[in-house]
Enzyme design. Structure first.
Site, short mmCIF file in Angstrom:
data_model
loop_
_atom_site.label_atom_id
_atom_site.label_comp_id
_atom_site.label_asym_id
_atom_site.label_seq_id
_atom_site.Cartn_x
_atom_site.Cartn_y
_atom_site.Cartn_z
N CYS A 195 0.82 -1.21 0.00
CA CYS A 195 0.00 0.00 0.00
C CYS A 195 0.86 1.26 0.00
O CYS A 195 1.91 1.31 0.62
CB CYS A 195 -0.87 0.04 1.24
N ARG A 208 5.43 -0.13 -5.76
CA ARG A 208 5.35 -0.88 -4.50
C ARG A 208 4.42 -2.09 -4.64
O ARG A 208 4.46 -2.99 -3.81
CB ARG A 208 4.83 0.03 -3.38
N TRP A 255 -2.83 -2.86 -1.58
CA TRP A 255 -2.40 -4.23 -1.86
C TRP A 255 -3.16 -5.09 -0.86
O TRP A 255 -2.92 -5.01 0.35
CB TRP A 255 -0.89 -4.34 -1.67
N ASN A 297 -1.90 2.07 5.66
CA ASN A 297 -0.93 1.05 5.25
C ASN A 297 -0.59 0.24 6.49
O ASN A 297 -0.28 0.81 7.52
CB ASN A 297 0.32 1.79 4.71
N GLY A 298 -0.69 -1.08 6.43
CA GLY A 298 -0.38 -1.91 7.59
C GLY A 298 -1.53 -2.86 7.88
O GLY A 298 -2.41 -3.07 7.04
N GLU A 330 18.41 -17.71 -6.64
CA GLU A 330 17.99 -16.38 -7.05
C GLU A 330 17.51 -16.39 -8.51
O GLU A 330 16.52 -15.74 -8.86
CB GLU A 330 19.15 -15.39 -6.84
N LYS A 361 13.78 -15.25 -9.61
CA LYS A 361 13.51 -14.22 -10.63
C LYS A 361 12.53 -14.76 -11.66
O LYS A 361 11.59 -14.09 -12.05
CB LYS A 361 14.79 -13.79 -11.35
N GLU A 408 8.99 -15.08 -10.25
CA GLU A 408 8.37 -13.78 -9.96
C GLU A 408 7.77 -13.12 -11.19
O GLU A 408 6.68 -12.58 -11.13
CB GLU A 408 9.42 -12.82 -9.38
N HIS A 437 18.87 -37.15 -5.54
CA HIS A 437 18.08 -37.48 -4.35
C HIS A 437 16.61 -37.09 -4.52
O HIS A 437 15.90 -36.97 -3.53
CB HIS A 437 18.70 -36.81 -3.12
N LYS A 460 6.50 -4.64 -3.81
CA LYS A 460 7.93 -4.31 -3.72
C LYS A 460 8.36 -4.24 -2.26
O LYS A 460 9.38 -4.78 -1.88
CB LYS A 460 8.16 -2.97 -4.41
C1 G6P Z 1 9.53 -8.40 -1.52
C2 G6P Z 1 10.12 -8.03 -2.86
C3 G6P Z 1 11.41 -8.81 -3.08
C4 G6P Z 1 12.37 -8.57 -1.94
C5 G6P Z 1 11.74 -8.89 -0.59
C6 G6P Z 1 12.60 -8.39 0.56
O1 G6P Z 1 9.08 -9.71 -1.55
O2 G6P Z 1 9.20 -8.30 -3.90
O3 G6P Z 1 12.01 -8.39 -4.30
O4 G6P Z 1 13.51 -9.34 -2.12
O5 G6P Z 1 10.48 -8.22 -0.46
O6 G6P Z 1 12.64 -6.99 0.51
P1 G6P Z 1 13.77 -6.10 1.13
O7 G6P Z 1 13.35 -4.69 0.83
O8 G6P Z 1 13.76 -6.38 2.62
O9 G6P Z 1 15.05 -6.48 0.51
#
Ligand code: G6P
Length: 606
Positions: free
Chosen positions: A2, A27, A71, A95-96, A479, A483, A486, A502, A601
């Site tokens: 949010c 965000r 969100w 927000n929260g 990672e 990616k 996502e 395994h 985000k």
């Molecule tokens: C969200 C984002 C990710 C990020 C994670 C941790 O899930 O979409 O891209 O890695 O939060 O965020 P931070 O700001 O703590 O690195």
């Protein structure tokens, strides 16, 4: 997650609010809304993009207003659940998460309030309204209401019977004020206000503030009127705009050489490393450190996983890496001499903040934040800090934040190794030299993009993929898989290649592309045997290899040669092709790479 924007001015604030929402889009959100006071309260909400809201806002004009991108947490994404929520003439954006919303809803229903949404936020609107009708100004009503709220919140409130002010409050969720000339603003992050002012006040937890056109009042959690420091935001409009690029993610991938160079600037002209790079008390703290605990989420967690290899091999320190949301609820063994390292792009991730507080409450007082946002809650809560200087990261999928975190963590491992007498002069200067060359090496890896596009074309029609790595490259495989999930929505899993037989080998056939990271290191021969296991089952292999890796192309095996062999820094270089692979696969599948579905985000709620 949010986003909040509020504005009070002598001019029409609607375009300011809409522009602010657009800048907060990164965000992540599923609906948006705006409420203004122009004679009475007017509210507009939309489940579309902010541009849809902009269209319906048309000729709306007012000098006071609040706006929001939502969100969904409580209640599905829908217009009725979108913020602002109203109660009589009171309107609130939030927000929260309000944890005691159920009991409060019952209480407010008992007082005759009717609920028009499924959100926890609506209780705030009714609660403020309830306090307001008992008399007193909006500021007092909001303060009294917040006393009854449990959970995390940043809120902005307006009331149609008093169009001269906006009242805001925060507890556990970010909120800042922007100071203009005869106009004032509030927002979730500074980028929302870039077009109106660089003068920013970061509110502290428990603060409640009242903004009028020409004045500002801030009261802390204890009821004292306080002055908070004014910061000049360094954000430039260019840093949050696309420029020549099609998407923010593409821009951020290509910004990595510069972002890493900026992050390492503190050591580029240095001949030796000093602990004080991490803060004034680092010398003392590092001397007493006998272990490291890394806490992080998402991509930042993967950076921590890589760092464990460096910290243990270089500095000889036992290192534990924990997902913040797990650690905070786990009975772990605490160690007062352990350095707690949090890694976060935003510095506002609720689980990471809570995990840090949990670690401290268990007597682990020494903390270091590796973070991309200078005034974030995480930086403010840590003794030591190291800023990744990646610049604003807008794409939801983290790219340049990750590689700059890795660069910072190499430095940390080197400094700790030096403090512990494990980094000889010669090695220190060789490592510093490699770090100086890292940005150029990253640029060369970006040059593999045309080959990666071909891989992406093969990958895009598939529904699943496997990523393999060994040792320090295993977290890089993780990672790469993250990616891909996502932004392309292709199901991907990463395995330490030795684990293949395994279990996951059962999945391998011609429909399962397998991507392997195969630098010429001490594990290469082991990895090659693992890759044989894939080939023998008809799996299609895509291998990132060094020039001298003695790995040949053949039927069913594609090899891309990495331009440089970077030794210890190799994980940083191998990240780039995997980011580009996910990016191009997602583009080929027609996805919105900057705003992937369901993701946010900045995850400011638990
Ligand atoms: C969200 C984002 C990710 C990020 C994670 C941790 O899930 O979409 O891209 O890695 O939060 O965020 P931070 O700001 O703590 O690195």
């Amino acid at each position: 997650m949010c986003g909040i924007v509020g504005a009070i001015a002598g001019r029409n604030v609607v375009p300011i609010l809409i522009e602010g929402l657009k800048r907060l889009e990164y965000r992540g959100y599923d609906s948006a809304g705006i409420a203004v006071l122009n004679g009475g309260l007017q509210r507009l909400r939309s489940t579309g993009r902010v541009v849809e809201l902009e269209k319906i806002a048309g000729s709306l004009s007012a000098t006071v207003g609040i706006a929001h991108t939502r969100w969904a947490t409580h209640g599905v994404p829908s217009e009725r659940n979108a913020h602002p929520h109203v109660s009589g003439g009171v309107s609130v954006v939030h927000n929260g998460i309000i944890e005691n919303h159920d009991s409060m809803r019952e209480e407010l229903r008992g007082k005759g309030y009717k609920f028009a949404s499924d959100t926890d936020t609506e209780v705030i609107a009714h609660l403020v309204h309830d306090h307001l009708r008992q008399g007193g100004p909006l500021f007092e009503a909001v303060r009294s209401a917040t006393v009854e709220l449990q959970g995390a919140y940043a809120i902005a409130v307006i009331d149609e019977s008093d169009a001269g002010r906006i009242v805001v409050a925060r507890h556990g969720a970010p909120l800042l004020l922007g100071l203009g000339v005869d106009e004032n603003f509030a927002a979730s992050d500074a980028s929302a206000l870039i077009q109106v002012t660089p003068r920013i006040i970061y509110l502290e937890d428990g603060d409640c503030a009242e903004l009028s056109q020409s004045s500002l009042k801030i009261m802390d959690a204890f009821g004292n009127l306080v002055e908070r420091r004014v910061h000049i935001s360094q954000l430039s409009a260019a840093s949050v705009e696309l420029g020549q690029y099609k998407t923010f993610m593409q821009k951020e991938i290509f910004e990595q050489p510069m972002a890493v160079a900026n992050t390492l600037e503190v050591v580029t002209s240095a001949t030796a490393l000093i602990p004080e790079l991490f803060g004034a008390r680092a010398g003392v703290i590092f001397k007493e450190t006998n272990a490291v605990l890394i806490l992080a989420c998402g991509t930042s967690y993967h950076a921590g996983m890589v760092a464990r290899y460096w910290l243990e091999s270089l500095a000889g320190l036992p290192c534990n890496v924990e997902i913040a949301s797990e650690y905070r609820y786990r009975e772990s063994v605490s160690n007062p001499r352990c350095l707690v390292v949090t890694i976060s792009q935003s510095g506002e991730t609720a689980d990471t903040l809570a995990a840090l507080n949990f670690a401290k409450a268990r007597g682990q007082e020494n903390s270091l934040a590796i973070c991309n946002v200078p005034e974030s809650a995480l930086i403010r809560s840590s003794d030591l800090r190291f800023l990744t200087r990646a610049g604003p990261e807008i794409g939801v999928a983290s790219t340049k934040a990750f590689t700059t975190q890795l660069a910072s963590l190499v430095l940390l491992a080197m400094v700790l190794a030096k403090v512990r007498g494990r980094l000889g002069k010669q090695w220190e200067s060789e490592m510093l030299n490699s770090l100086r060359h890292l940005p150029a090496a990253l640029t060369r890896v970006l040059g593999t993009e045309p080959q990666i596009v071909r891989w992406a074309e093969c990958l895009a029609p598939h529904r699943h993929a496997l990523f393999l790595g060994r040792g320090v490259h295993w977290p890089i495989a993780m990672e790469g898989a993250l990616k891909l999930k996502e932004i392309s929505y292709i199901h991907a899993e990463a395995y330490a290649a030795g684990e293949l037989k395994h279990g996951p080998l059962a999945l391998v056939d011609q429909d399962m592309p397998v991507f392997a990271i195969a630098p010429n290191d001490e594990l290469l021969e082991k990895l090659k045997s693992n890759l044989q296991e894939v080939s023998a089952r008809g799996g299609r292999l895509f291998v990132l290899a060094d020039q001298d890796a003695r790995l040949s192309e053949g039927s069913g095996t594609d090899v891309i040669r990495m331009p440089d062999h970077a030794g210890m820094l190799s994980p940083i270089l191998h990240t780039i092709p995997l980011q580009m692979l996910a990016y191009h696969a997602a583009i080929l599948r027609g996805n919105d790479v900057d705003k992937p579905r369901n993701l946010a985000k900045s995850v400011t709620v638990e």
